[in-house]
Design an enzyme around this catalytic site. Structure first.
Site, PDB file in Angstrom:
ATOM      1  N   GLY A  40       0.880  -1.170   0.000  1.00 60.07           N
ATOM      2  CA  GLY A  40       0.000   0.000   0.000  1.00 60.07           C
ATOM      3  C   GLY A  40       0.909   1.208   0.000  1.00 60.07           C
ATOM      4  O   GLY A  40       1.571   1.480   0.989  1.00 60.07           O
ATOM      5  N   HIS A  41       1.006   1.877  -1.131  1.00 58.97           N
ATOM      6  CA  HIS A  41       1.927   3.009  -1.270  1.00 58.97           C
ATOM      7  C   HIS A  41       1.112   4.296  -1.387  1.00 58.97           C
ATOM      8  O   HIS A  41       0.285   4.425  -2.284  1.00 58.97           O
ATOM      9  CB  HIS A  41       2.830   2.824  -2.494  1.00 58.97           C
ATOM     10  CG  HIS A  41       3.750   1.648  -2.356  1.00 58.97           C
ATOM     11  ND1 HIS A  41       4.656   1.281  -3.316  1.00 58.97           N
ATOM     12  CD2 HIS A  41       3.917   0.761  -1.335  1.00 58.97           C
ATOM     13  CE1 HIS A  41       5.324   0.217  -2.903  1.00 58.97           C
ATOM     14  NE2 HIS A  41       4.882  -0.121  -1.709  1.00 58.97           N
ATOM     15  N   GLN A 223       7.181  -3.700   0.139  1.00 57.52           N
ATOM     16  CA  GLN A 223       7.552  -4.241   1.452  1.00 57.52           C
ATOM     17  C   GLN A 223       8.895  -3.627   1.890  1.00 57.52           C
ATOM     18  O   GLN A 223       9.199  -2.519   1.492  1.00 57.52           O
ATOM     19  CB  GLN A 223       7.624  -5.780   1.430  1.00 57.52           C
ATOM     20  CG  GLN A 223       6.286  -6.481   1.307  1.00 57.52           C
ATOM     21  CD  GLN A 223       5.706  -6.469  -0.111  1.00 57.52           C
ATOM     22  OE1 GLN A 223       6.336  -6.927  -1.037  1.00 57.52           O
ATOM     23  NE2 GLN A 223       4.504  -5.955  -0.265  1.00 57.52           N
TER      24      GLN A 223
END
Ligand code: GDP
Ligand code: IMO
Ligand code: MG
Length: 428
Positions: A40-41, A223
């Site tokens: 989730g960026h 990650q």
């Protein structure tokens, strides 16, 4: 050499989305290389918040080509949904978004199996994002996965799909789950695959053409190194190589084409999910790092909404990660969050069974015993000024940054002090 990579040096959520967006200003191509929708960026531009899971964060820069590399695993329905959502905001991406035909699919049974495996682990669960990432990589490695090029021949795709579903349903039933309906599952996936057809490309040929044309390519890690299946806190890791090696195998660009590896370091530490975390603080202090959840940058998972565990900066972790990645430039993020503390603790070694070490243990049984050896640095106890250069930060904040740079023997190229593009100070 025109290729650079950006990787997380901790347990993810270091602020990669924000820094990719900044570096993408000077890139022609941005590539995701591993992981999937477990990522989730977040990118914030002019108060608007964009959360990206599969599409590279460079998509927000008009004209930047974005590619999902061969090392990524993606659910066609989810990818299509994310793409259409982004297209509503930035316009059609038809000629600047591609997905590698060699990349593998995450299919509904992978998500089901992810959840069932976690339930089976009970209290020792990994705390996965339940996005089907592990099971999809298992299928890739055991050579039964579905790759995007399999969709070219509809009949062949159906055959592979049915065989995999049959196999998976057997396992789902054995684990006490509810087997999936073939018809429903296939129709939904096929509809999405059909819409995505125009975006599927031979990414290796494409990227090597870009290399020959002298395009500047930025590889966006997902990650962080401590979640890397080889170098992280195994087994409490993800199922891919989230360090810079994964940028090579997940893109088809050779290591000799790499110029810089950018390492992302949050000014403190967070972790989502289970597993050892030597510098973790008690809940009262964690709340100070984490916030209440009413600001978009508060420490709650972008993908799952779970509260992130919080702790002091761990330089044993950071040094291990800098070495493994060959990170030559550090980008320090979320320094503003430290403005509330009068003293800042930084772990410089671990004490394990009566001995001090600065090497990161390979066995989590050792890590669980590790007591951090802290150095305490003075805080600055005032909001950080809007500045463009690291030299303009308050003396104590500069001291904190310099201490990190000296300990890691690596340049700090930027310091981020807020979620917006402009809230970034650069080195000389
Ligand atoms: P990623 O997974 O590494 O891209 O990081 P996430 O997007 O999951 O989490 C980082 C969060 O911190 C996001 O909400 C960002 O908007 C926010 N953020 C990034 N840099 C800064 C910063 O310097 N200060 C603050 N307060 N928030 C930041
Ligand atoms: P970004 O790219 C933080 C964690 C999960 C879990 C472990 C395994 O946003 O930094 P998985 O679903 O991958 O099998 O879960 O890895 N995890 C992340 N933590 N940021 C991420 O991505 C993560 N992706 C996976 O919480 O502990
Ligand atoms: Mg994240």
């Amino acid at each position: 050499m025109p290729v650079s990579a950006l990787v997380g040096l901790q347990w993810g959520d270091e602020g990669k989305g924000k820094i990719v967006d900044i570096l993408a200003e000077r890139a022609d191509v941005v590539v995701r290389c591993q992981g999937g929708a477990n990522a989730g960026h977040t990118v914030v531009v002019g108060g608007k918040v964009y959360a990206l899971h599969l599409i590279p964060s460079g998509i927000l820069r008009q004209g930047v080509i974005c590619l999902v590399g061969n090392g990524v695993v993606s659910d066609p329905v989810q990818l299509l949904g994310e793409l259409r959502g982004i297209e509503k905001l930035v316009g059609s991406c038809q000629d600047r978004f591609f997905i590698s035909d060699r990349s593998h699919m995450v299919l509904p049974w992978h998500k089901e199996l992810d959840g069932l495996a976690e339930e089976r682990l009970g209290r020792s669960l990994i705390g996965t994002t339940r996005q089907g990432i592990g099971p999809a990589y298992i299928d890739k490695v055991r050579r039964s996965g579905l790759r995007w090029h399999h969709t070219r021949d509809r009949r062949e795709f159906k055959r592979r799909f049915q065989a995999s579903l049959l196999d998976a349903n057997g396992v789902i039933a054995a684990l006490g789950g509810k087997p999936l309906q073939e018809r429903e599952t296939l129709d939904t996936v096929l509809a999405a695959v059909e819409e995505m057809r125009g975006y599927v490309a031979d990414s290796v040929s494409l990227l090597h053409r870009f290399l020959r044309e002298g395009k500047r390519i930025l590889l966006e890690g997902a990650q962080g190194t401590m979640l890397d299946v080889d170098f992280g806190t195994y087994p409490f890791v993800t199922s891919s190589n989230s360090s810079s090696g994964g940028c090579v195998t997940g893109s088809g660009l050779p290591p000799t084409s790499f110029d810089t590896v950018h390492g992302l370091l949050k000014s403190y530490t967070t972790r989502v999910g289970s597993g050892p975390f030597p510098t973790e603080v008690d809940e009262d202090t964690a709340i100070r790092f984490r916030g209440k959840g009413d600001q978009q940058w508060d420490e709650f998972g972008t993908t799952t909404g779970r509260p992130r565990r919080c702790g002091w900066l761990d330089l044993v972790v950071a040094r291990h990660a800098v070495r493994v990645n060959g990170a030559g430039k550090i980008h320090l993020t979320k320094l503003d969050i430290l403005s509330q503390f009068d003293n800042l603790k930084v772990a410089t070694a671990y004490r394990i069974r009566g001995r001090n070490t600065s090497d990161f243990p390979s066995d989590i049984a050792d890590l669980e015993k590790a007591e951090p050896v802290y150095k305490t640095l003075p805080g600055w106890l005032k909001p950080l000024p809007a500045c463009q250069n690291i030299l303009e930060l308050p003396a104590e904040a500069r001291n904190y940054v310099d201490f990190i740079a000296e300990f890691l023997e690596t340049e700090v190229a930027s310091v981020s002090y807020g979620p917006e593009r402009e809230q970034t100070a650069f080195g000389q």
